[in-house]
Enzyme design. Structure first.
Site, PDB file in Angstrom:
ATOM      1  N   HIS A  24       0.874  -1.199  -0.062  1.00  0.00           N
ATOM      2  CA  HIS A  24       0.018   0.070  -0.023  1.00  0.00           C
ATOM      3  C   HIS A  24       0.897   1.168  -0.057  1.00  0.00           C
ATOM      4  CE1 HIS A  24       0.094  -0.204   4.513  1.00  0.00           C
ATOM      5  NE2 HIS A  24       0.079   1.191   4.413  1.00  0.00           N
ATOM      6  N   ASP A  70       1.122  -7.555   1.915  1.00  0.00           N
ATOM      7  CA  ASP A  70       1.355  -6.140   1.824  1.00  0.00           C
ATOM      8  C   ASP A  70       2.793  -5.899   1.734  1.00  0.00           C
ATOM      9  OD1 ASP A  70       0.837  -3.333   1.845  1.00  0.00           O
ATOM     10  OD2 ASP A  70      -0.498  -3.485   3.486  1.00  0.00           O
ATOM     11  N   SER A  75       4.088   2.330   8.295  1.00  0.00           N
ATOM     12  CA  SER A  75       3.637   1.588   7.108  1.00  0.00           C
ATOM     13  C   SER A  75       4.795   0.941   6.510  1.00  0.00           C
ATOM     14  CB  SER A  75       2.647   2.037   6.403  1.00  0.00           C
ATOM     15  OG  SER A  75       1.322   1.812   6.927  1.00  0.00           O
TER      16      SER A  75
HETATM   17  N1  ARG Z   1      -4.457   0.428   7.304  1.00  0.00           N
HETATM   18  C1  ARG Z   1      -3.346   0.413   6.646  1.00  0.00           C
HETATM   19  C2  ARG Z   1      -2.624   1.442   7.174  1.00  0.00           C
HETATM   20  O1  ARG Z   1      -2.855   2.682   7.466  1.00  0.00           O
HETATM   21  C3  ARG Z   1      -3.312   0.458   5.094  1.00  0.00           C
HETATM   22  C4  ARG Z   1      -3.944  -0.467   4.401  1.00  0.00           C
HETATM   23  C5  ARG Z   1      -4.319  -0.136   3.091  1.00  0.00           C
HETATM   24  N2  ARG Z   1      -5.188  -1.321   2.733  1.00  0.00           N
HETATM   25  C6  ARG Z   1      -6.659  -0.835   2.290  1.00  0.00           C
HETATM   26  N3  ARG Z   1      -7.470  -1.911   2.105  1.00  0.00           N
HETATM   27  N4  ARG Z   1      -7.189   0.241   2.275  1.00  0.00           N
HETATM   28  O2  ARG Z   1      -1.298   1.393   7.111  1.00  0.00           O
END
Ligand code: ARG
Length: 719
Positions: free
Chosen positions: A84, A219, A654
């Site tokens: 992501h 991811d 992330s």
């Molecule tokens: N929740 C994750 C973060 O903020 C991002 C995940 C992205 N995936 C998604 N399905 N929008 O680091």
């Protein structure tokens, strides 16, 4: 006495790092924090964690793009980060024919790597510049301080800026303006895409599983940093060579156990652990619900078009993911803050603080002042959200409002022809970018819906003059059809969406033509209404809050100097380290969550052809055959997909490396869990978990699914 005990307990639970709470500054690790790390299992010296004299762990960590973390995993500048985080770059490299976002991509040699617009930044050193900042602001009132701050920062960072070597400084305010640190970065700008799994792997579970455990998302994505032959940052060029890093992380495929030490380095973006009850109330009652409702609407319209057409999907994917991510976050945040009664806890803490502050002129009026400040701003807070997330949530409207700069140039009495040309050229370039990303069918629906929502939900006295009178020509303002008819007209008539009309305007731009444009007229009226009447109130509100926050935090530290020694500053996208353990948890009564998920679980979730839970058929085959190679978890006789740890992280982390006791990479942090989504404001020591993709699954995807043995060979595997 009872009261005193109560307040000390509260102080400890609210503000002092407990359990695995804490985002520590790696170069200022206190003895106590370091000793705690060792007690938890760390086997490295302080010097191996952070040193300015020789290579240390921090040299393998980087800022990836605008808001993520990445890590170096080979001596040829190979970078691991989240899927992501690479998402925008992968989508940009894709076309409907070569759909790398959908199908995945691997470079089987360096010539196949794809140029990107990304940068990465390595931390060179950290300098305490509190004295210099304070000297530059000496004698100024709070309001003047705020005005001069950027100028003072610049005078300090200018001294370390070194274009030739790509060095630049950035100053971070710590402990709410009680301390200032400068981080000096080396910025590299030739970053190439090396590998990415198919989206069905990299975003497996989609928004349904986002912010949730148990999770089965692969991811990760892979990039490489290039520099000039002498190792300096350089623009993209065929002559550039992979960077020889100061340090890279070995990759451990030994596997993890419940209770293992886990450490995360990275760049957490923001927390507000010292937030007041006033801030929580505003967030829970107005800010979060407004944002969630408006995003919900926009997402629905985007999704409707994205599932119909792969070209639209590619176009909107990155924006959609970003909007959806924080739509779910802010919804969950309010739910968890309410569940934990964080508001009540803060109120109690504030009551105790106020009792201590009585008779201390520096502190005794803090909460009366907070009260006044919030009371003054609250009536306009919804308006601000509806402008940002609503009116400007329509891409056409957002672009149209940006033409205010052109209008200013066109209406300025002494503007030269050169000034006008410059503004027109900028608008022309921005329009091209806008059009490349524009999907008219979804935007048309969004525009109609947000115009209606603003009319319905925002106090009439705050509506911009005229807008709704002209809209009323299309029908009743309580009627959805009115807004639809109107929006259709805007899309049909704006010159922004017509090359002929735009060219005619661009060859002889006048304010009159611009102002008569329906998209511009609409958007600009809302923005100007806000800017003249409400933006000054907001600026005053924020400035006063900052001023109060600074004293409040100073007071908290003064009130309990022993606890103050164990405090860490709020996250602000400066490098931090957090330590904890791999650990299972109990989200609710009678429910137990294991600390890992496995391939078996992926197959349980798999729904062929689904938008979120599909898988590459090759993966299903290999999983059914249990073809896990050297990446198998011998204890479970399965492939481990993801695991959870107690680490304290947040957005910005992330892509961060999850590192074992000896400094090896064991996973990539990519999410937080739903039960602790209040984590920006309060860390919950029982429920907070960081969700990480196991590095063995990453390597399985690269090797078995992607066939990119060339990348595996580059790593230093610890078996
Ligand atoms: N929740 C994750 C973060 O903020 C991002 C995940 C992205 N995936 C998604 N399905 N929008 O680091």
């Amino acid at each position: 006495m009872k009261k005193l005990i109560l307040s000390l307990v509260l102080l400890a639970s609210l503000f002092q790092a407990k359990a695995d709470e804490g985002m520590w500054l790696p170069m200022l690790l206190g003895k106590q924090v370091y000793n705690n790390m060792v007690k938890k299992g760390l086997k490295l010296s302080k010097d191996q964690l952070y040193s300015i004299n020789h290579a240390s762990l921090k040299d393998a960590i980087l800022i990836f793009g605008g808001g993520c973390t990445g890590e170096i995993v080979s001596n040829q500048g190979l970078i691991f980060t989240n899927h992501h985080c690479g998402y925008g770059a992968i989508a940009a490299a894709s076309s409907v024919q070569n759909n790398y976002l959908r199908d995945g991509f691997y470079a089987y040699n360096k010539d196949q790597e794809i140029q990107s617009q990304l940068t990465v930044q390595f931390l060179d050193r950290i300098v305490d510049v509190t004295a210099d900042v304070e000297a530059g602001l000496k004698g100024l009132s709070w309001a003047d301080r705020q005005k001069k701050l950027q100028e003072v920062y610049k005078s300090i960072t200018d001294k370390v800026a070194d274009k030739e070597n790509g060095l630049s400084g950035r100053i971070y305010s710590m402990f709410k303006d009680n301390q200032y640190l400068m981080y000096v970065y080396k910025v590299y700008r030739d970053i190439r895409l090396v590998g990415a799994p198919p989206e069905s792997v990299g975003k497996f579970g989609g928004d349904t599983d986002n912010w949730e455990w148990p999770r089965h998302t692969g991811d990760f994505s892979i990039f490489r940093v290039y520099g000039s032959k002498d190792g300096k940052p350089a623009d993209y060029s065929k002559e550039n060579v992979p960077l020889k890093p100061k340090h890279f992380l070995p990759v451990s495929i030994k596997g993890i156990k419940d209770g293992d030490y886990a450490m995360i380095y990275g760049y957490p973006g923001s927390t507000n652990r010292y937030e007041t009850s006033y801030g929580i109330k505003l967030k829970n009652e107005i800010e979060n619900p407004s944002l969630v409702a408006l995003r919900d609407m926009r997402l629905k319209f985007m999704h409707e078009q994205m599932i119909k057409d792969p070209a639209v999907k590619l176009k909107l994917a990155s924006d959609y993911a970003g909007i959806a991510n924080y739509w779910k976050f802010f919804d969950g945040e309010t739910k968890q803050l309410t569940k934990f009664n964080t508001f009540g806890q803060k109120q109690q803490f504030e009551k105790d603080f106020a009792a201590w502050a009585k008779g201390k002129p520096e502190y005794e009026n803090i909460f009366t002042e907070y009260d006044k400040n919030y009371a003054a701003w609250t009536p306009y807070s919804k308006h601000r959200q509806y402008l940002r997330e609503g009116i400007l949530g329509s891409p056409l409207s957002a672009f149209a409002s940006s033409l205010i700069a052109l209008e200013t140039a066109l209406t300025k009495a002494d503007a030269s022809a050169a000034d006008i040309k410059k503004a027109m050229d900028a608008a022309d370039a921005a329009r091209k970018t806008f059009l490349a990303a524009e999907d008219m069918p979804s935007d048309n629906n969004i525009l109609a819906a947000v115009a209606q929502a603003f009319h319905r939900d925002i106090d009439k006295s705050q509506h911009p003059a005229g807008v709704y009178d002209s809209l009323a020509k299309y029908g009743s303002l309580d009627d959805e059809a009115t807004y639809k008819k109107w929006a259709k007209d805007v899309f049909a008539n704006t010159m922004i969406l017509s090359n002929d009309k735009w060219s005619a305007f661009a060859s002889n731009p006048t304010a009159g033509v611009l102002q008569a444009d329906p998209a511009f007229a609409f958007a600009a009226t809302f923005v100007k209404n806000y800017n003249t009447k409400y933006a000054p109130l907001y600026t005053a509100f924020v400035s006063k809050n900052n001023e109060l926050g600074r004293s409040y935090l100073k007071g908290i530290m003064e009130r309990d100097p022993k606890a103050a020694k164990k405090m860490y500053p709020d996250a602000n996208f400066s490098m931090r380290v957090s330590y904890g353990n791999v650990k299972s948890y109990q989200p609710r009564d009678a429910v137990y969550y294991d600390y890992v998920t496995t391939a078996k679980g992926i197959l349980e979730k798999y729904v062929p052809g689904d938008y979120e839970f599909d898988l590459p058929s090759k993966q299903v085959e290999l999983f059914k055959k249990k073809d896990f190679g050297q990446y198998i978890d011998t204890a479970r006789k399965d492939l481990v997909i993801a695991f959870i740890t107690t680490n304290d992280i947040t957005g910005g982390n992330s892509g961060s490396p999850v590192i074992d006791a000896k400094g090896n990479l064991i996973g990539l942090a990519f999410d937080g869990n739903y039960e602790a989504l209040s984590h920006k404001i309060a860390f919950d020591k029982d429920l907070n978990r960081t969700i990480c993709v196991d590095v063995r699954y990453v390597l399985w995807c690269v090797d078995k699914l992607g066939g990119a043995k060339n990348l595996i060979d580059e790593l230093k595997l610890v078996k």
